[in-house]
Motif scaffolding. Structure first.
Motif, PDB file in Angstrom:
ATOM      1  N   ALA A 289       3.246  11.003   3.197  1.00  0.00           N
ATOM      2  CA  ALA A 289       2.238  11.698   2.404  1.00  0.00           C
ATOM      3  C   ALA A 289       2.736  11.940   0.981  1.00  0.00           C
ATOM      4  CB  ALA A 289       1.892  13.035   3.063  1.00  0.00           C
ATOM      5  N   PRO A 290       1.838  11.895  -0.001  1.00  0.00           N
ATOM      6  CA  PRO A 290       2.253  12.159  -1.381  1.00  0.00           C
ATOM      7  C   PRO A 290       2.464  13.636  -1.677  1.00  0.00           C
ATOM      8  CG  PRO A 290      -0.098  11.730  -1.311  1.00  0.00           C
ATOM      9  CD  PRO A 290       0.424  11.490   0.080  1.00  0.00           C
ATOM     10  N   ALA A 291       2.044  14.518  -0.746  1.00  0.00           N
ATOM     11  CA  ALA A 291       2.206  15.962  -0.937  1.00  0.00           C
ATOM     12  C   ALA A 291       2.450  16.614   0.410  1.00  0.00           C
ATOM     13  CB  ALA A 291       0.979  16.560  -1.610  1.00  0.00           C
ATOM     14  N   ASP A 292       3.057  17.805   0.368  1.00  0.00           N
ATOM     15  CA  ASP A 292       3.270  18.581   1.593  1.00  0.00           C
ATOM     16  C   ASP A 292       2.105  19.533   1.852  1.00  0.00           C
ATOM     17  OD1 ASP A 292       5.929  17.515   1.993  1.00  0.00           O
ATOM     18  OD2 ASP A 292       6.574  18.795   0.338  1.00  0.00           O
TER      19      ASP A 292
ATOM     20  N   ASP B  42      -6.214  14.315   5.791  1.00  0.00           N
ATOM     21  CA  ASP B  42      -5.883  13.617   7.029  1.00  0.00           C
ATOM     22  C   ASP B  42      -5.535  12.144   6.764  1.00  0.00           C
ATOM     23  OD1 ASP B  42      -5.772  13.478   9.999  1.00  0.00           O
ATOM     24  OD2 ASP B  42      -7.469  12.124   9.714  1.00  0.00           O
ATOM     25  N   LYS B  43      -6.298  11.497   5.905  1.00  0.00           N
ATOM     26  CA  LYS B  43      -6.055  10.084   5.592  1.00  0.00           C
ATOM     27  C   LYS B  43      -4.697   9.883   4.928  1.00  0.00           C
ATOM     28  CE  LYS B  43     -10.871   8.583   5.218  1.00  0.00           C
ATOM     29  NZ  LYS B  43     -11.953   8.123   4.302  1.00  0.00           N
ATOM     30  N   LEU B  44      -4.267  10.868   4.154  1.00  0.00           N
ATOM     31  CA  LEU B  44      -2.977  10.767   3.462  1.00  0.00           C
ATOM     32  C   LEU B  44      -1.829  11.369   4.275  1.00  0.00           C
ATOM     33  CD1 LEU B  44      -4.012  11.643  -0.206  1.00  0.00           C
ATOM     34  CD2 LEU B  44      -3.466   9.393   0.741  1.00  0.00           C
ATOM     35  N   SER B  45      -2.140  11.891   5.476  1.00  0.00           N
ATOM     36  CA  SER B  45      -1.143  12.495   6.372  1.00  0.00           C
ATOM     37  C   SER B  45      -0.448  13.697   5.740  1.00  0.00           C
ATOM     38  CB  SER B  45      -0.096  11.454   6.789  1.00  0.00           C
ATOM     39  OG  SER B  45      -0.695  10.380   7.451  1.00  0.00           O
TER      40      SER B  45
ATOM     41  N   LEU C 108       0.851  -1.181   0.000  1.00  0.00           N
ATOM     42  CA  LEU C 108       0.000   0.000   0.000  1.00  0.00           C
ATOM     43  C   LEU C 108       0.896   1.244   0.000  1.00  0.00           C
ATOM     44  CD1 LEU C 108      -2.754  -1.167   2.494  1.00  0.00           C
ATOM     45  CD2 LEU C 108      -2.976  -0.863   0.008  1.00  0.00           C
ATOM     46  N   PRO C 109       0.352   2.410  -0.406  1.00  0.00           N
ATOM     47  CA  PRO C 109       1.203   3.598  -0.590  1.00  0.00           C
ATOM     48  C   PRO C 109       2.127   3.951   0.569  1.00  0.00           C
ATOM     49  CG  PRO C 109      -0.929   3.993  -1.586  1.00  0.00           C
ATOM     50  CD  PRO C 109      -1.022   2.646  -0.898  1.00  0.00           C
ATOM     51  N   PRO C 110       1.666   3.969   1.849  1.00  0.00           N
ATOM     52  CA  PRO C 110       2.609   4.334   2.917  1.00  0.00           C
ATOM     53  C   PRO C 110       3.787   3.365   3.039  1.00  0.00           C
ATOM     54  CG  PRO C 110       0.350   4.500   3.690  1.00  0.00           C
ATOM     55  CD  PRO C 110       0.293   3.811   2.371  1.00  0.00           C
ATOM     56  N   GLN C 111       3.524   2.061   2.892  1.00  0.00           N
ATOM     57  CA  GLN C 111       4.609   1.079   2.954  1.00  0.00           C
ATOM     58  C   GLN C 111       5.542   1.230   1.749  1.00  0.00           C
ATOM     59  OE1 GLN C 111       1.375   0.203   3.714  1.00  0.00           O
ATOM     60  NE2 GLN C 111       1.853   0.134   5.905  1.00  0.00           N
ATOM     61  N   GLN C 112       4.968   1.563   0.580  1.00  0.00           N
ATOM     62  CA  GLN C 112       5.805   1.740  -0.608  1.00  0.00           C
ATOM     63  C   GLN C 112       6.753   2.921  -0.432  1.00  0.00           C
ATOM     64  OE1 GLN C 112       5.618  -0.395  -3.526  1.00  0.00           O
ATOM     65  NE2 GLN C 112       7.632   0.574  -3.640  1.00  0.00           N
TER      66      GLN C 112
ATOM     67  N   ALA D  86       3.034  19.869  -3.948  1.00  0.00           N
ATOM     68  CA  ALA D  86       1.693  20.446  -3.810  1.00  0.00           C
ATOM     69  C   ALA D  86       0.696  19.663  -4.645  1.00  0.00           C
ATOM     70  CB  ALA D  86       1.713  21.907  -4.244  1.00  0.00           C
ATOM     71  N   GLN D  87      -0.516  19.520  -4.093  1.00  0.00           N
ATOM     72  CA  GLN D  87      -1.593  18.830  -4.805  1.00  0.00           C
ATOM     73  C   GLN D  87      -2.838  19.706  -4.792  1.00  0.00           C
ATOM     74  OE1 GLN D  87      -2.576  14.918  -3.327  1.00  0.00           O
ATOM     75  NE2 GLN D  87      -4.562  14.895  -4.360  1.00  0.00           N
TER      76      GLN D  87
END
Length: 448
Positions: A343-346, A390-393, A16-20, A373-374
């Motif tokens: 997180a995928p973005a700041d 929040d879910k993506l931190s 999953l994305p966080p582990q990746q 940025a997203q």
């Protein structure tokens, strides 16, 4: 239309994305560490001609390999990174500068029975130093420092590098009258940690005709608390043994100069490495709190890397980390660091008006400053947008409503603290940049 149930094949890892993100952070750390020691990156094809890949294979290797034909061509997926390296060096030896120092991090494939912690597709991370005709012992002495630097950079603290020399073992076998059974004895003592001394003795005596008193003498020496002292007492009786002791002493003596603390390495005469092509120094690295895992990094010195492809003498020394298995074990044991920003973005930018020009401009300003940025352009309620962040931190949200746009400003909300400020675009960029810079760098692994 009939629906096909989605599934991932057994023995293949999907994250999953966080582990990746954590896995990729480990890979980045390895790349940076290996580069510090002058290793150049290398990538070889995942598919090779079977005759090339299996030149030194056979037996179990051939049973486990993924092999197939495409037209008239017999092809195989690489099962490690060493054989492709051998082919590469033999093929390009006239174009390479020696000693050739390379690292490679890539997927390999083995069609063995998948089980917990063992994979059919997995990443290996290898480094090797290849010489042209000869290779100085200094290279063997440097390897433990690379192992130490690598694992400390990842965040591990409680590990130990165990070092031995195959010449010591082969010379010792000769001294004990075991020269004819040397290969069998070597592979048997390599099982000491797994099956214990009593079982090893039983195998030596019953399967390989080693006299019981000789087996006792060998096992006593291998288990001594002062291995270098015990080896010194046997010097002068066998040339190969003496050479091995000298090489082992050199490696040990350089350890501290290379920055390896005394509590992170040990001379261990039981380390044999079962593969026959090791000829000098050998290494295994274990986690002190989880010895049941086995070696997390191993390798050694070999005299002729590419003998199946060329007449050139190409000695080398290298180590390998089974990165997928290591990641699985670390996650299973709770070692992955939850403080790493995955997180995928700041900044998540939340436009509050129909006209998106100001939001797009602010996203561009953030990216030009090196800040991820997203833009959230979905037609969702404001609370749902914050829940998404929040879910993506994601650490910050940037709000651009009519009031902010009229003032030429942006409201920045720190989603961890709840604090928000309305600032100019330049001030907002600097606030995010300085806050992120103040965060302590987090290693992907959190040792306990």
């Amino acid at each position: 239309m009939e629906r096909i149930k989605p599934r991932t094949l057994s023995g293949f890892m999907e994250l999953l994305p966080p582990q990746q993100v954590l896995f990729d952070r480990m890979v980045d750390t390895l790349r940076k560490t290996y580069s510090l020691y002058g290793f150049t990156p290398l990538d070889t094809p995942a598919i090779e001609a079977s005759e090339v890949l299996l030149a030194k294979g056979g037996g179990e290797t051939e049973k486990q390999i993924y092999r197939f034909t495409k037209g008239d061509t017999d092809l195989s997926l690489r099962f490690d990174l060493t054989v492709p390296l051998a082919k590469y060096v033999a093929l390009h030896s006239g174009e390479l500068t020696f000693p050739f120092r390379r690292f490679q991090i890539g997927k390999v494939y083995r069609g063995e029975r998948a089980q917990r912690g063992r994979f059919r597709e997995f990443y290996q991370a290898d480094i090797d130093v290849i010489g042209d005709g000869s290779l100085d012992i200094l290279n063997e002495a440097e390897i433990p420092s690379i192992i130490y630097k690598t694992f400390t950079a990842l965040g591990l603290k409680r590990f130990q590098i165990r070092v031995n020399n195959r010449k010591v073992l082969n010379g010792l076998f000769d001294l004990l009258g075991l020269k004819e059974q040397a290969g069998d004895v070597m592979r048997t003592i390599d099982k000491l940690e797994k099956i214990g001394p009593e079982k090893v003795k039983e195998l030596l005596v019953n399967d390989f005709s080693v006299p019981a008193d000789t087996a006792d003498q060998l096992l006593a020496l291998l288990s001594t608390s002062d291995p270098m002292g015990a080896l010194d007492q046997l010097k002068g009786k066998n040339e190969l043994f003496d050479q091995g002791v000298e090489e082992l002493s050199t490696v040990v003596n350089y350890m501290s100069a290379f920055g390896v603390p005394a509590d992170h390495y040990q001379v261990d005469l039981t380390i044999a490495r079962g593969l026959d092509y090791y000829t000098g120094t050998v290494y295994e690295t274990t986690m002190l709190d989880h010895p049941e895992i086995g070696s997390i990094c191993s390798g050694g010195r070999y005299d002729n890397l590419a003998e199946y492809y060329t007449n050139k003498q190409l000695p080398g020394v290298g180590i390998s980390i089974g990165l997928t298995r290591l990641f699985f074990v670390l996650e299973d044991q709770g070692y992955l660091n939850p403080d790493v920003l995955t997180a995928p973005a700041d900044v998540l930018i939340l436009p509050m008006t129909e006209d998106l020009t100001a939001a797009i401009a602010f996203a561009t300003a953030l990216r030009e400053a090196g800040i991820r940025a997203q833009l959230h352009g979905e037609k969702k309620k404001f609370k749902q947008k914050l829940s998404y962040a929040d879910k993506l931190s994601i650490p910050f949200a940037a709000l651009l409503g009519e009031d902010e746009i009229a003032q030429g400003k942006v409201t920045v909300k720190n989603l961890a603290t709840g604090e928000q400020q309305t600032l100019t675009s330049e001030e907002a960029v600097e606030l995010v940049r300085s806050t992120l810079a103040a965060r302590p760098a987090a290693c992907p692994i959190q040792d306990r």
